[in-house]
Scaffold this active site. Structure first.
Site, short mmCIF file in Angstrom:
data_model
loop_
_atom_site.label_atom_id
_atom_site.label_comp_id
_atom_site.label_asym_id
_atom_site.label_seq_id
_atom_site.Cartn_x
_atom_site.Cartn_y
_atom_site.Cartn_z
CG ASN A 1 -2.25 20.49 -22.67
OD1 ASN A 1 -1.26 20.30 -21.98
ND2 ASN A 1 -2.21 20.63 -23.98
CG HIS B 1 -2.77 16.35 -15.30
ND1 HIS B 1 -1.55 16.64 -15.88
CD2 HIS B 1 -2.64 15.13 -14.73
CE1 HIS B 1 -0.72 15.63 -15.65
NE2 HIS B 1 -1.35 14.69 -14.97
CB CYS C 1 -19.70 24.23 -2.50
SG CYS C 1 -20.50 22.80 -3.25
P1 NAD Z 1 6.09 20.46 -20.20
O1 NAD Z 1 6.08 21.94 -20.10
O2 NAD Z 1 6.82 19.65 -19.19
O3 NAD Z 1 6.74 20.06 -21.60
C1 NAD Z 1 6.35 20.68 -22.79
C2 NAD Z 1 6.98 19.90 -23.93
O4 NAD Z 1 6.49 20.45 -25.13
C3 NAD Z 1 8.51 19.97 -23.98
O5 NAD Z 1 9.01 18.66 -24.16
C4 NAD Z 1 8.78 20.84 -25.23
O6 NAD Z 1 9.94 20.42 -25.92
C5 NAD Z 1 7.55 20.60 -26.05
N1 NAD Z 1 7.18 21.71 -26.92
C6 NAD Z 1 7.23 23.04 -26.67
N2 NAD Z 1 6.77 23.75 -27.72
C7 NAD Z 1 6.40 22.83 -28.67
C8 NAD Z 1 5.84 22.93 -29.97
N3 NAD Z 1 5.56 24.10 -30.54
N4 NAD Z 1 5.61 21.78 -30.65
C9 NAD Z 1 5.89 20.56 -30.11
N5 NAD Z 1 6.42 20.41 -28.87
C10 NAD Z 1 6.66 21.53 -28.17
O7 NAD Z 1 4.60 20.00 -20.38
P2 NAD Z 1 3.88 18.66 -20.02
O8 NAD Z 1 4.70 17.49 -20.39
O9 NAD Z 1 2.49 18.77 -20.52
O10 NAD Z 1 3.91 18.81 -18.42
C11 NAD Z 1 2.99 18.35 -17.72
C12 NAD Z 1 2.20 19.41 -16.91
O11 NAD Z 1 2.04 20.73 -17.41
C13 NAD Z 1 0.82 18.88 -16.90
O12 NAD Z 1 0.47 18.65 -15.57
C14 NAD Z 1 -0.10 19.93 -17.49
O13 NAD Z 1 -1.36 19.89 -16.83
C15 NAD Z 1 0.65 21.17 -17.28
N6 NAD Z 1 0.42 22.32 -18.20
C16 NAD Z 1 -0.72 22.49 -18.96
C17 NAD Z 1 -0.87 23.59 -19.83
C18 NAD Z 1 -2.11 23.76 -20.68
O14 NAD Z 1 -3.18 23.28 -20.30
N7 NAD Z 1 -2.02 24.43 -21.85
C19 NAD Z 1 0.15 24.52 -19.91
C20 NAD Z 1 1.30 24.34 -19.12
C21 NAD Z 1 1.41 23.23 -18.28
ZN ZN Z 2 -19.70 21.26 -1.66
#
Ligand code: NAD
Ligand code: ZN
Length: 235
Positions: A91, A107, A134
C-alpha cells in the site's frame, strides 16, 4: 527465548474498510483509470499531468482516511512482548504508520516525491504537478515516489532476507496477482514458515497457504492477533 519472527504482507484490502478503494475488485480503481496510463513510466512520459492528477486524488483520499481495527491490531502485535513483527506493505497510503506501526513500503508512498533526474526524495506536497522543480537539482522531473508496473519494488534484498528467516508469514487483503509480492508466500514456505491468508475471499493463489481466515480484515486481523498474543479479542 528468542522473539517469534512474524512477517505480514498487506495489500489494498486492509485499507478497504478505511474507505480507500482496492484495485481489482469490481468497483476498483482500475475500472475507472487504465493501469497503463496512470501506473507505468510510459504513461507518465505521455501525460504527466494526468498521472499527477490521479495521485493527487489518491493522496487527498488517503489524507482523509483513518486506520481501521486491522491496522491497529497489527500495531499492537508489533509492540507485543516476545514478537518480532515486520510489516511489508504494497500500500502507498500511510495507515500502518497512522495506527502506530512501522511498515516497509515496497511500492513507495503517496506522501513522498521523487526526482526522476537526480533520484532525490522529499515529502510530497498535497498537490503535485509536472512543472514542479526538484528542490535538489531544479529539474522539472518531479514524480510521486510510487513504484509503477515495470519498475523494481523497493527493499527487495531486505525483504527476501527476512522471508528466509520468518517463522510465520501472513498475507492480508492482497489478491496475489502482482509479483514479486505474490511470490513471497512460496519463499517463506520454502524456508519452513507456516503461512496464512487473511482475505475477504479465498484468492486464486489460496492453495499456496497452509491456513485461511476468510472475512473482512477489520474482524479477522484483530481475532488473529488476539490468538497470537493471548489478548481479549473483545478489545
Ligand atoms: P488488489 O486490489 O489486487 O486486491 C485486494 C484484495 O483485498 C482482494 O483479494 C480482495 O478480496 C481483498 N479485500 C477487499 N476488501 C477486503 C477486506 N475488507 N478485508 C480483507 N480483504 C479484503 O490489491 P493488492 O493485492 O494490494 O494489489 C496490489 C497493488 O495495488 C499494489 O501495487 C498497491 O500498491 C496497489 N494499491 C494500493 C492501495 C493503497 O495504498 N491503499 C489501494 C489500491 C491499490
Ligand atoms: Zn533532482
Amino acid at each position: 527465548m528468542a522473539a517469534r519472527r512474524i512477517t505480514v504482507l498487506t495489500g489494498a484490502g486492509i485499507s478497504a474498510e478505511s474507505g480507500l478503494g482496492t484495485f481489482r475488485d469490481k468497483d476498483g480503481l482500475w475500472t475507472k483509470y487504465p493501469l497503463e496510463e496512470v501506473a507505468t513510466p510510459e504513461g507518465f512520459a505521455r501525460d504527466p499531468a494526468r498521472v499527477h492528477a490521479f495521485y493527487n486524488a489518491r493522496r487527498a483520499n488517503a489524507a482523509g482516511a483513518q486506520p481501521n481495527a486491522a491496522h491497529l491490531a497489527l500495531a499492537r502485535l508489533q509492540r507485543a512482548e516476545g514478537i518480532d513483527l515486520v510489516i511489508v506493505t504494497q500500500n502507498v497510503d500511510g495507515l500502518h504508520e497512522a495506527a502506530g506501526a512501522t511498515a516497509v513500503h515496497m511500492h513507495g508512498e503517496l506522501s513522498r516525491a521523487y526526482c526522476g533526474a537526480c533520484e532525490h526524495r522529499w515529502d510530497a506536497p498535497a498537490v503535485m504537478s509536472p512543472e514542479m522543480p526538484c528542490p535538489a537539482c531544479g529539474a522539472p522531473a518531479t514524480r510521486p515516489d510510487i513504484v509503477w508496473f515495470g519498475e523494481i519494488p523497493y527493499h527487495m534484498d531486505a525483504i527476501h532476507q527476512r522471508l528466509s528467516q520468518t517463522e510465520l508469514f501472513a498475507a492480508i487483503g492482497t489478491s496475489g496477482q502482482v509479483y514479486p509480492a505474490a511470490g513471497f508466500v512460496q519463499i517463506a514456505r520454502q524456508y519452513g514458515a507456516e503461512t496464512v491468508e487473511i482475505n475477504l475471499e479465498q484468492t486464486d493463489v489460496a492453495w499456496d497457504f497452509d491456513d485461511h481466515l476468510v472475512g473482512p480484515a477489520s474482524q479477522m486481523v484483530p481475532a488473529w492477533v488476539a490468538s497470537l498474543i493471548g489478548e481479549d479479542p473483545g478489545r
